[in-house]
Every structure is written in structure tokens, then in C-alpha cells.
Design a protein around this motif. Sequence first.
Motif, PDB file in Angstrom:
ATOM      1  N   ALA A  97       0.733  -0.831   0.346  1.00 28.37           N
ATOM      2  CA  ALA A  97      -0.490   0.210  -0.137  1.00 28.37           C
ATOM      3  C   ALA A  97       0.720   0.971   0.294  1.00 28.37           C
ATOM      4  N   ARG A  98       0.309   2.381  -0.443  1.00 29.52           N
ATOM      5  CA  ARG A  98       0.973   3.592  -0.251  1.00 29.52           C
ATOM      6  C   ARG A  98      -0.058   4.324  -0.196  1.00 29.52           C
ATOM      7  N   ARG A  99       0.047   5.951   0.969  1.00 31.07           N
ATOM      8  CA  ARG A  99      -1.003   6.415   1.143  1.00 31.07           C
ATOM      9  C   ARG A  99      -1.467   7.677   0.217  1.00 31.07           C
ATOM     10  N   SER A 100      -0.921   7.851  -0.686  1.00 29.76           N
ATOM     11  CA  SER A 100      -1.479   8.648  -2.279  1.00 29.76           C
ATOM     12  C   SER A 100      -1.393   8.673  -3.374  1.00 29.76           C
ATOM     13  N   LEU A 101      -2.231   8.752  -4.045  1.00 29.48           N
ATOM     14  CA  LEU A 101      -1.794   7.972  -5.510  1.00 29.48           C
ATOM     15  C   LEU A 101      -1.033   7.713  -6.280  1.00 29.48           C
ATOM     16  N   ILE A 102      -0.776   7.164  -6.848  1.00 30.92           N
ATOM     17  CA  ILE A 102       0.476   6.740  -8.409  1.00 30.92           C
ATOM     18  C   ILE A 102       0.031   6.837  -9.568  1.00 30.92           C
ATOM     19  N   VAL A 103       0.691   7.645 -10.083  1.00 28.81           N
ATOM     20  CA  VAL A 103       0.354   8.246 -11.513  1.00 28.81           C
ATOM     21  C   VAL A 103       0.450   6.253 -12.467  1.00 28.81           C
ATOM     22  N   PRO A 104      -1.008   5.828 -13.529  1.00 28.63           N
ATOM     23  CA  PRO A 104      -1.439   4.760 -13.659  1.00 28.63           C
ATOM     24  C   PRO A 104      -0.605   3.982 -13.708  1.00 28.63           C
ATOM     25  N   VAL A 105       0.629   5.008 -14.918  1.00 24.74           N
ATOM     26  CA  VAL A 105       1.913   3.537 -15.810  1.00 24.74           C
ATOM     27  C   VAL A 105       2.417   3.265 -14.604  1.00 24.74           C
ATOM     28  N   GLN A 106       2.374   3.670 -13.335  1.00 21.48           N
ATOM     29  CA  GLN A 106       3.434   3.210 -12.337  1.00 21.48           C
ATOM     30  C   GLN A 106       2.841   2.234 -11.719  1.00 21.48           C
ATOM     31  N   GLN A 107       1.616   1.776 -11.094  1.00 21.98           N
ATOM     32  CA  GLN A 107       1.110   1.210 -10.717  1.00 21.98           C
ATOM     33  C   GLN A 107       1.710   0.215 -10.182  1.00 21.98           C
ATOM     34  N   MET A 108       2.391  -0.763 -11.070  1.00 24.39           N
ATOM     35  CA  MET A 108       2.429  -1.955 -11.036  1.00 24.39           C
ATOM     36  C   MET A 108       4.708  -1.988 -10.511  1.00 24.39           C
ATOM     37  N   GLU A 110       6.760  -1.923  -7.533  1.00 27.83           N
ATOM     38  CA  GLU A 110       7.418  -2.656  -6.656  1.00 27.83           C
ATOM     39  C   GLU A 110       7.588  -1.467  -5.636  1.00 27.83           C
ATOM     40  N   GLY A 111       8.571  -0.174  -5.940  1.00 21.40           N
ATOM     41  CA  GLY A 111       9.281   0.322  -5.142  1.00 21.40           C
ATOM     42  C   GLY A 111       8.365   1.685  -4.799  1.00 21.40           C
ATOM     43  N   LEU A 112       7.255   1.812  -5.553  1.00 23.43           N
ATOM     44  CA  LEU A 112       6.487   3.186  -4.808  1.00 23.43           C
ATOM     45  C   LEU A 112       5.980   2.345  -4.172  1.00 23.43           C
ATOM     46  N   TYR A 113       5.521   1.096  -3.755  1.00 23.55           N
ATOM     47  CA  TYR A 113       4.532   1.102  -2.392  1.00 23.55           C
ATOM     48  C   TYR A 113       5.735   1.028  -1.168  1.00 23.55           C
ATOM     49  N   ASN A 114       5.144   1.491   0.131  1.00 21.36           N
ATOM     50  CA  ASN A 114       6.245   1.438   1.207  1.00 21.36           C
ATOM     51  C   ASN A 114       5.115   1.288   1.888  1.00 21.36           C
ATOM     52  N   ILE A 115       4.095  -0.060   2.321  1.00 20.38           N
ATOM     53  CA  ILE A 115       4.313  -0.076   3.099  1.00 20.38           C
ATOM     54  C   ILE A 115       3.342  -2.036   3.075  1.00 20.38           C
ATOM     55  N   TRP A 116       4.007  -2.911   3.504  1.00 22.40           N
ATOM     56  CA  TRP A 116       3.922  -4.290   3.474  1.00 22.40           C
ATOM     57  C   TRP A 116       3.870  -5.014   4.376  1.00 22.40           C
ATOM     58  N   GLY A 117       2.813  -6.816   3.289  1.00 19.97           N
ATOM     59  CA  GLY A 117       2.345  -6.835   4.399  1.00 19.97           C
ATOM     60  C   GLY A 117       3.898  -8.469   4.865  1.00 19.97           C
ATOM     61  N   GLN A 118       3.446  -9.224   5.501  1.00 21.56           N
ATOM     62  CA  GLN A 118       4.450 -10.225   5.802  1.00 21.56           C
ATOM     63  C   GLN A 118       4.310 -11.691   5.056  1.00 21.56           C
ATOM     64  N   GLY A 119       3.047 -11.485   4.000  1.00 21.44           N
ATOM     65  CA  GLY A 119       3.228 -12.070   2.455  1.00 21.44           C
ATOM     66  C   GLY A 119       2.216 -13.655   3.420  1.00 21.44           C
ATOM     67  N   THR A 120       1.297 -14.004   2.319  1.00 25.06           N
ATOM     68  CA  THR A 120       1.132 -15.681   2.672  1.00 25.06           C
ATOM     69  C   THR A 120       0.815 -16.450   1.251  1.00 25.06           C
ATOM     70  N   GLN A 121       1.349 -17.844   1.749  1.00 21.07           N
ATOM     71  CA  GLN A 121       2.013 -18.590   0.494  1.00 21.07           C
ATOM     72  C   GLN A 121       0.757 -19.419  -0.347  1.00 21.07           C
ATOM     73  N   VAL A 122       0.680 -19.218  -1.443  1.00 20.50           N
ATOM     74  CA  VAL A 122      -0.005 -20.375  -3.042  1.00 20.50           C
ATOM     75  C   VAL A 122       0.337 -21.170  -3.371  1.00 20.50           C
ATOM     76  N   THR A 123       0.075 -22.514  -2.707  1.00 22.13           N
ATOM     77  CA  THR A 123       0.986 -23.434  -3.901  1.00 22.13           C
ATOM     78  C   THR A 123      -0.381 -24.338  -4.865  1.00 22.13           C
ATOM     79  N   VAL A 124       0.200 -23.913  -5.615  1.00 20.66           N
ATOM     80  CA  VAL A 124      -0.663 -25.020  -7.258  1.00 20.66           C
ATOM     81  C   VAL A 124       0.004 -26.457  -7.692  1.00 20.66           C
ATOM     82  N   SER A 125      -0.090 -27.352  -7.373  1.00 21.74           N
ATOM     83  CA  SER A 125       0.172 -28.959  -8.359  1.00 21.74           C
ATOM     84  C   SER A 125      -1.022 -29.236  -8.739  1.00 21.74           C
ATOM     85  N   SER A 126      -0.521 -30.388  -9.398  1.00 22.88           N
ATOM     86  CA  SER A 126      -1.561 -31.282  -9.613  1.00 22.88           C
ATOM     87  C   SER A 126      -2.045 -32.121  -9.215  1.00 22.88           C
TER      88      SER A 126
END
Length: 126
Positions: A97-108, A110-126
Amino acid sequence: EEQLVESGGGSVQIGGSLRLSCATSGITDRLWSMAWFRQVPGKKREAVAAIDSRDIIKYADSVKGRFTISKDNAKNILYLEMNNLKPEDTAMYYCAARRSLIVPVQQMSEGLYNIWGQGTQVTVSS
């Protein structure tokens, strides 16, 4: 204090579905940007989807048509609905997250986001 807590990860078979949630606290700004990123060990973290308070939404080409990002502003929860999952979707998924707007072309960007969670694992298998 700003905090992001992800949940909803797990193991699923190819073609299955999962919904990730990111509970936010301390972020009550009228203008905000949020995104989901994912990372596989040994590889660079990549953006999956982004959304902001203007409802501008972006997706990585690899997930278009399969993933949907949304936010429940009343509950302050960010979601990532993932359908038709593939083995290459296996990764640790992070909410950002970032507590402000990001220009659309830069929304993706990584360096513009300064608040991060710890993550959740996703595993896809056959």
C-alpha cells in the motif's frame, strides 16, 4: 501504525481457485494505492494487480482474465480472487500500500509502495 495482514493462501490443484485477503489498519486516507505482488525464491518480486481510490485497476498480463482485485472500503480489506490457477502461480503473495496516488503507468512499480504485509503462500499442484 499502518499494518497489512494477508490471509487466504494455501494449496490448491491446477484449475482451482483461492481468494486472498489483506486486512488493513491505520490506513484511512481518502487517496490511496494498493497492490498484490508475488515472489518465488530466487526470483524478483513481481506485480500481480493494483487498484487505487480512483478505481483504476491494472493486471499483469499473466493473470488477466483469471485474477480479480477489489477492495471493500467499509471493511478496509483488499482482495485478490484467483481462478483457473496454474503451477506458475505458485509463490508467496504480498499485499502492498501507499497512502497517496500513483500515476497509472507506475501502479505496478514495487518501489513506489512503502507499506507491506508479511505474505501468504499459494501453492498450485497437480
